[in-house]
Write a protein that holds these residues in place. Structure first.
Motif, mmCIF file in Angstrom:
data_model
loop_
_atom_site.group_PDB
_atom_site.id
_atom_site.type_symbol
_atom_site.label_atom_id
_atom_site.label_comp_id
_atom_site.label_asym_id
_atom_site.label_seq_id
_atom_site.Cartn_x
_atom_site.Cartn_y
_atom_site.Cartn_z
ATOM 1 N N THR A 85 3.477 6.689 -7.450
ATOM 2 C CA THR A 85 2.025 6.659 -7.264
ATOM 3 C C THR A 85 1.732 6.116 -5.872
ATOM 4 O OG1 THR A 85 1.733 6.150 -9.615
ATOM 5 C CG2 THR A 85 -0.157 5.772 -8.168
ATOM 6 N N ASN A 86 0.795 6.738 -5.172
ATOM 7 C CA ASN A 86 0.370 6.187 -3.881
ATOM 8 C C ASN A 86 -1.148 6.016 -3.885
ATOM 9 O OD1 ASN A 86 0.419 9.124 -3.836
ATOM 10 N ND2 ASN A 86 -0.233 8.987 -1.711
ATOM 11 N N GLN A 87 -1.610 4.970 -3.236
ATOM 12 C CA GLN A 87 -3.034 4.668 -3.262
ATOM 13 C C GLN A 87 -3.468 4.013 -1.956
ATOM 14 O OE1 GLN A 87 -3.035 2.059 -6.705
ATOM 15 N NE2 GLN A 87 -2.845 0.213 -5.469
ATOM 16 N N ALA A 88 -4.788 4.051 -1.682
ATOM 17 C CA ALA A 88 -5.350 3.398 -0.510
ATOM 18 C C ALA A 88 -5.236 1.885 -0.670
ATOM 19 C CB ALA A 88 -6.812 3.815 -0.336
ATOM 20 N N GLN A 89 -5.395 1.156 0.442
ATOM 21 C CA GLN A 89 -5.240 -0.296 0.425
ATOM 22 C C GLN A 89 -6.178 -0.932 -0.600
ATOM 23 O OE1 GLN A 89 -5.603 -2.106 4.276
ATOM 24 N NE2 GLN A 89 -5.721 -4.178 3.465
ATOM 25 N N THR A 90 -5.625 -1.816 -1.447
ATOM 26 C CA THR A 90 -6.422 -2.432 -2.506
ATOM 27 C C THR A 90 -6.464 -3.956 -2.412
ATOM 28 O OG1 THR A 90 -4.493 -2.488 -3.968
ATOM 29 C CG2 THR A 90 -5.935 -0.560 -4.121
#
Length: 531
Positions: free
Chosen positions: A403-408
């Motif tokens: 899974t890849n995601q924007a900075q959280t």
């Protein structure tokens, strides 16, 4: 010490010079590949092996290749390399798929002309002094429909050349988007439609379980009467027995083959039939192509051995030199995260879930995945590396999810690895600070900031007073120096963890003393490969 490369087949002098110019110690023995016993004797001395088709890299050869890191094949086909054995050994297998694209495409066009005008038979007849002008009635290519099976790199060039010949081009390729087809100026069709409409059919796909005998007896029967079939891709794509029968019946007007199901082809159902043009796998046989693939493989192997850049590998994700430079600390972090999980997990692993957050999510995730998996697998098999790890995981039935995601959060980027077993889930997260050093930032959901060392000690306990004192006193009394001490807890009186970076391995008697205090739920010595 400079890497050593053996060239065991005929490569150009310019390719040899590329290795030397890059500082590689190259041993050029162009006839050695034909002597399997001699190759077996010397292969253990080399970091790289550059070959063409004469050298057969078998499981036995690979077993003796103790230092081998990369095999480079100057050309597309790697049938002479046992790729599974290479992957298990952790050896990258590279080819040069783009060096002979134009040459192979041009050969397919030449074969199409040859079968359209019966040029080989007309030439043989004329050489024999027969002058059989009325016997060799051909057909024009202009205005005819060319059916292209496989519109990738080589197939795409064939489409372009065919359009220049004013042919109508219909392409069957499950991976060809409508947008790309329109840009290429071809009509995207299903296979049955192509078979029914094409005046000429040319194949440009690899040989896989899905493409084997794609022109079967059943599919050949679906073709337009008078069709001409060209295969300059791979033997086995066409049922040669069925095609021979279709040629004899007149349903197929002609065929042109450069590749055969069995090679070298000394006998074949197509041989001796009228208007069948055959060449001995000459698709890549031009001076320019042979030079191009030789230079390309020398550059690729040098890049990998010197910088870690991976190009055109068949068993490893590609990593450019620029990526290797930027990703180096993240690949190391991925390995450390995997190593922590691997050392902590005793039961069989069912799944590995990897989360990429922020800046790292924009990187080459396939390569990072390989590093995580290798780190996990190394505990059970120290010889596992980034090449062999995915194969080992697959053999064990372990499911990999990414899974890849924007900075959280507060970090520009981080990696979190979670392993699922029958009994539990275990997770750890880490990041790379601006100094380029990897850090552990979370274990079991508990936030920490831990520098990673070669030797570490991990403990878990209930959050009660005296833990720090007990750890420090026990280490000090037994001569174990603590370089760094990191603590974390889920909350007051909740679960707490400690991660100690020590100068040398913690002896077993010291571990036993800590366990006997009864203050710790878990005491685990860890080791990491920190350069």
């Amino acid at each position: 010490m400079a890497p050593r490369v053996l060239i065991s087949d005929k490569l150009s002098d310019a390719a040899v010079q590329i290795f030397r110019d890059r500082g590689i110690d190259v041993d050029f023995q162009p006839d050695l590949g034909k002597d399997k016993d001699k190759l077996l004797e010397v292969i253990g001395q080399y970091d790289g092996l550059a070959i063409r088709s004469a050298t057969k890299v078998t499981e036995k050869i690979l077993a003796a290749a103790d230092n081998l890191k990369v095999i480079g094949r100057a050309g597309i086909g790697v049938d002479n390399v046992d790729r599974e054995a290479a992957s298990k050994k952790g050896v990258i297998v590279m080819n040069t798929p783009f060096g002979n694209m134009i040459t192979t495409a041009e050969h397919a066009i030449a074969m199409m002309f040859a079968v359209a005008r019966q040029i080989p038979e007309a030439s043989a007849s004329t050489h024999a002094g027969k002058w059989e002008k009325s016997k060799f009635m051909g057909v024009e290519l202009t205005g005819k429909t060319l059916g292209v099976i496989g519109a990738g790199n080589i197939g795409g060039i064939v489409c372009d050349r065919a359009r220049g010949l004013k042919m109508k081009v219909a392409a069957y390729d499950p991976y060809l988007s409508q947008e790309k087809a329109e840009k290429m100026g071809v009509e995207k069709v299903e296979l049955d439609d192509l078979l029914a409409r094409a005046d000429f059919i040319t194949l440009h796909v690899p040989l896989t379980d899905q493409t084997r005998n794609i022109l079967s007896a059943e599919n050949i029967a679906k073709t337009k009467k008078g069709v001409r079939i060209i295969n300059c891709a791979r033997g086995g794509l066409v049922d040669e027995e069925a095609l021979a029968e279709a040629l004899k019946s007149g349903h197929v007007a002609g065929a042109a083959f450069d590749v055969f199901s069995v090679e070298p082809a000394t006998e074949n159902p197509l041989f001796g039939l009228p208007n069948v043009v055959c060449t001995p796998h000459l698709g890549a046989a031009t001076t320019e192509a042979q030079e191009n693939v030789a230079l390309q493989v020398a550059e690729q192997m040098s890049d990998y051995l010197l910088t870690g850049a991976v190009t055109n590998a068949l068993n490893m994700p590609s990593v450019t030199a620029e990526e290797a430079k930027v990703m180096g600390p993240w690949i190391k972090l991925a390995d450390h995260l995997g190593s922590f999980i691997g050392q902590m997990t005793d039961e069989p692993i069912k799944a590995i879930n990897i989360l990429y957050d922020g800046s790292v999510a924009e990187m080459n995730l396939a390569a990072l995945n390989c590093s995580v998996i290798a780190g996990i697998m190394k505990r059970a098999n120290p010889d596992v590396n980034m090449v062999s790890a995915p194969l080992v995981a697959k053999e064990k039935g372990i499911k990999i999810a990414t899974t890849n995601q924007a900075q959280t959060g507060a970090f520009e980027g981080y990696i979190k690895v979670t392993v699922v077993t029958e009994k539990r889930e275990r997770s750890i997260a880490g990041t790379v600070f601006s100094d380029g050093k990897p850090r552990f930032i979370q274990i079991k959901g508990i936030n920490i900031d831990a520098e990673i060392g070669n030797h570490m000690l991990y403990t878990t306990n209930e959050d009660v007073p005296g833990i720090i004192g007990t750890l420090g006193q026990t280490m000090g009394e037994n001569g174990v120096n603590i370089a760094n001490f990191t603590l974390g807890r889920s909350g007051i009186k909740g679960e707490a963890i400690a991660l100690l970076y020590v100068d040398e391995p913690v002896p077993s008697p010291v571990i036993d003393k800590l366990v006997k205090t009864g203050m710790f739920q878990q005491v685990k010595p860890l080791t990491f490969d920190v350069a």
